[in-house]
Scaffold this motif. Structure first.
Motif, PDB file in Angstrom:
ATOM      1  N   ALA A  42       0.830  -1.207   0.000  1.00 60.55           N
ATOM      2  CA  ALA A  42       0.000   0.000   0.000  1.00 60.55           C
ATOM      3  C   ALA A  42       0.864   1.256   0.000  1.00 60.55           C
ATOM      4  O   ALA A  42       0.568   2.236  -0.709  1.00 60.55           O
ATOM      5  CB  ALA A  42      -0.924  -0.003   1.210  1.00 60.55           C
ATOM      6  N   PHE A  43       1.945   1.241   0.778  1.00 58.76           N
ATOM      7  CA  PHE A  43       2.823   2.413   0.828  1.00 58.76           C
ATOM      8  C   PHE A  43       3.514   2.624  -0.514  1.00 58.76           C
ATOM      9  O   PHE A  43       3.640   3.772  -0.982  1.00 58.76           O
ATOM     10  CB  PHE A  43       3.861   2.247   1.934  1.00 58.76           C
ATOM     11  N   ALA A  44       3.962   1.546  -1.143  1.00 60.44           N
ATOM     12  CA  ALA A  44       4.615   1.659  -2.448  1.00 60.44           C
ATOM     13  C   ALA A  44       3.662   2.256  -3.484  1.00 60.44           C
ATOM     14  O   ALA A  44       4.055   3.107  -4.295  1.00 60.44           O
ATOM     15  CB  ALA A  44       5.116   0.296  -2.904  1.00 60.44           C
ATOM     16  N   VAL A  45       2.402   1.825  -3.455  1.00 58.00           N
ATOM     17  CA  VAL A  45       1.401   2.366  -4.382  1.00 58.00           C
ATOM     18  C   VAL A  45       1.202   3.854  -4.139  1.00 58.00           C
ATOM     19  O   VAL A  45       1.136   4.655  -5.087  1.00 58.00           O
ATOM     20  CB  VAL A  45       0.067   1.603  -4.237  1.00 58.00           C
ATOM     21  N   LEU A  46       1.122   4.248  -2.872  1.00 61.41           N
ATOM     22  CA  LEU A  46       0.940   5.660  -2.546  1.00 61.41           C
ATOM     23  C   LEU A  46       2.149   6.505  -2.952  1.00 61.41           C
ATOM     24  O   LEU A  46       1.987   7.641  -3.399  1.00 61.41           O
ATOM     25  CB  LEU A  46       0.676   5.818  -1.049  1.00 61.41           C
ATOM     26  N   VAL A  47       3.336   5.967  -2.798  1.00 58.85           N
ATOM     27  CA  VAL A  47       4.545   6.694  -3.194  1.00 58.85           C
ATOM     28  C   VAL A  47       4.507   7.000  -4.689  1.00 58.85           C
ATOM     29  O   VAL A  47       4.772   8.130  -5.124  1.00 58.85           O
ATOM     30  CB  VAL A  47       5.813   5.885  -2.842  1.00 58.85           C
ATOM     31  N   VAL A  48       4.172   5.991  -5.484  1.00 60.86           N
ATOM     32  CA  VAL A  48       4.103   6.191  -6.931  1.00 60.86           C
ATOM     33  C   VAL A  48       3.019   7.202  -7.286  1.00 60.86           C
ATOM     34  O   VAL A  48       3.230   8.116  -8.091  1.00 60.86           O
ATOM     35  CB  VAL A  48       3.843   4.849  -7.640  1.00 60.86           C
ATOM     36  N   ALA A  49       1.844   7.055  -6.672  1.00 59.07           N
ATOM     37  CA  ALA A  49       0.729   7.956  -6.977  1.00 59.07           C
ATOM     38  C   ALA A  49       1.030   9.390  -6.540  1.00 59.07           C
ATOM     39  O   ALA A  49       0.749  10.351  -7.274  1.00 59.07           O
ATOM     40  CB  ALA A  49      -0.538   7.454  -6.301  1.00 59.07           C
ATOM     41  N   ALA A  50       1.615   9.540  -5.339  1.00 58.51           N
ATOM     42  CA  ALA A  50       1.903  10.881  -4.827  1.00 58.51           C
ATOM     43  C   ALA A  50       2.982  11.583  -5.643  1.00 58.51           C
ATOM     44  O   ALA A  50       3.003  12.807  -5.724  1.00 58.51           O
ATOM     45  CB  ALA A  50       2.329  10.799  -3.362  1.00 58.51           C
ATOM     46  N   ARG A 133       6.438  16.057  -3.433  1.00 63.22           N
ATOM     47  CA  ARG A 133       5.050  16.506  -3.525  1.00 63.22           C
ATOM     48  C   ARG A 133       4.877  17.848  -2.823  1.00 63.22           C
ATOM     49  O   ARG A 133       5.295  17.994  -1.670  1.00 63.22           O
ATOM     50  CB  ARG A 133       4.123  15.475  -2.878  1.00 63.22           C
ATOM     51  N   PRO A 134       4.271  18.828  -3.470  1.00 67.89           N
ATOM     52  CA  PRO A 134       4.080  20.141  -2.828  1.00 67.89           C
ATOM     53  C   PRO A 134       3.028  20.095  -1.731  1.00 67.89           C
ATOM     54  O   PRO A 134       2.143  19.239  -1.739  1.00 67.89           O
ATOM     55  CB  PRO A 134       3.634  21.038  -3.982  1.00 67.89           C
ATOM     56  N   ARG A 135       3.131  21.031  -0.808  1.00 70.33           N
ATOM     57  CA  ARG A 135       2.156  21.164   0.269  1.00 70.33           C
ATOM     58  C   ARG A 135       0.818  21.667  -0.283  1.00 70.33           C
ATOM     59  O   ARG A 135       0.762  22.238  -1.380  1.00 70.33           O
ATOM     60  CB  ARG A 135       2.661  22.163   1.304  1.00 70.33           C
ATOM     61  N   PRO A 136      -0.269  21.463   0.467  1.00 72.85           N
ATOM     62  CA  PRO A 136      -1.551  22.055   0.060  1.00 72.85           C
ATOM     63  C   PRO A 136      -1.422  23.568  -0.093  1.00 72.85           C
ATOM     64  O   PRO A 136      -0.754  24.232   0.701  1.00 72.85           O
ATOM     65  CB  PRO A 136      -2.484  21.678   1.223  1.00 72.85           C
ATOM     66  N   GLY A 137      -2.060  24.115  -1.118  1.00 77.45           N
ATOM     67  CA  GLY A 137      -1.964  25.541  -1.374  1.00 77.45           C
ATOM     68  C   GLY A 137      -3.072  26.327  -0.695  1.00 77.45           C
ATOM     69  O   GLY A 137      -4.187  25.822  -0.504  1.00 77.45           O
TER      70      GLY A 137
END
Length: 252
Positions: A42-50, A133-137
């Motif tokens: 799950a973490f690997a998937v999130l890393v790729v997506a993020a 990944r940038p922070r929320p704007g």
């Protein structure tokens, strides 16, 4: 007539208890291994997506929903929970706790609490640099404090999960049921549970940042506990409090 059964010796009872406990230990081991494998995937998937998306549509919806909670008491709690994880106070508290554990006789516990904290911070920083990944704007959500570091994963959440999770583990395994034990268990659990919500509420992270951080933090916590259990009977058998138990034939 059959002779009445004689009382079992302590050794026989111990053997019976050991045999009865094996299925439970095996079940727990399989459950733990299953979680680790699932969390890694799950973490690997999130890393790729993020690394591909600045945020997901569900991230924005979750943040806007959480920030609809305007109660002053809620804002105070969220700010207080997050404030614990900022430098330098986070590292001062970590050092104080680790030193106190060491000085009062829990030497290996003090060492490993520092390892859990520093390892969590190092892993979070490494992944942030990888994902970018940038922070929320502020044009999308309300941002309490504009931070210039990367967003995925949340360093606060990784740190809280690994460090406070390790303290929770120590209290649960080393302390007998008592008010002191209950305070530690409740405090660490509340901090771990609320830090993710606080990071979203303050506009510093997306929900996917927080989810990835809980996964990474829990994996490092599991590694820290494994290192702790591996090292204690090897290096800290004679420590003043909670010494490691040695088995016959260990040569110690």
């Amino acid at each position: 007539m059959a002779k009445p059964e004689t009382a079992k010796t302590p050794a026989a009872r111990a053997v019976k208890q050991e045999i009865e406990a094996r299925p439970i230990r095996h079940w727990r081991a399989h459950l733990f291994q299953g979680y680790v494998i699932t969390a890694v995937i799950a973490f690997a998937v999130l890393v790729v997506a993020a690394s591909q998306f600045d945020y997901f549509p569900i991230d924005l919806r979750i943040t806007l929903a959480v920030q609809q909670l305007h109660a002053r008491w809620f804002a105070i709690i969220m700010e207080a929970v997050s404030s614990i994880g900022y430098s330098p106070q986070a590292w001062i508290r970590t050092a104080v706790i680790a030193v106190l554990l060491f000085v009062f006789g829990l030497q290996w516990e003090g060492v490993m609490s520092a390892v859990a904290a520093t390892g969590a911070a190092g892993l979070a920083t490494l992944v942030k640099l990888m994902v970018h990944r940038p922070r929320p704007g502020a044009d999308l959500v309300a941002v309490a404090i504009q931070l210039d570091s990367f967003s995925f994963p949340s360093g606060h959440v990784v740190f809280y999960t690994a460090f406070f999770g390790f303290l929770l583990f120590l209290a649960f395994t080393l302390f007998k049921p008592s008010a002191r034990r209950a305070v530690v268990l409740i405090t660490t659990t509340v901090l771990i549970a609320l830090v993710g919500v606080s990071r979203i509420y303050l506009g510093n992270h997306w929900a996917s940042d927080v989810t990835g951080a809980y996964l990474l933090g829990s994996l490092w916590l599991a590694a820290s506990v494994s290192i702790y259990r591996w090292g204690k009977p090897r290096f800290f058998v004679q420590q003043p409090l909670a010494p490691a138990e040695t088995k016959p034939g260990d040569g110690k």
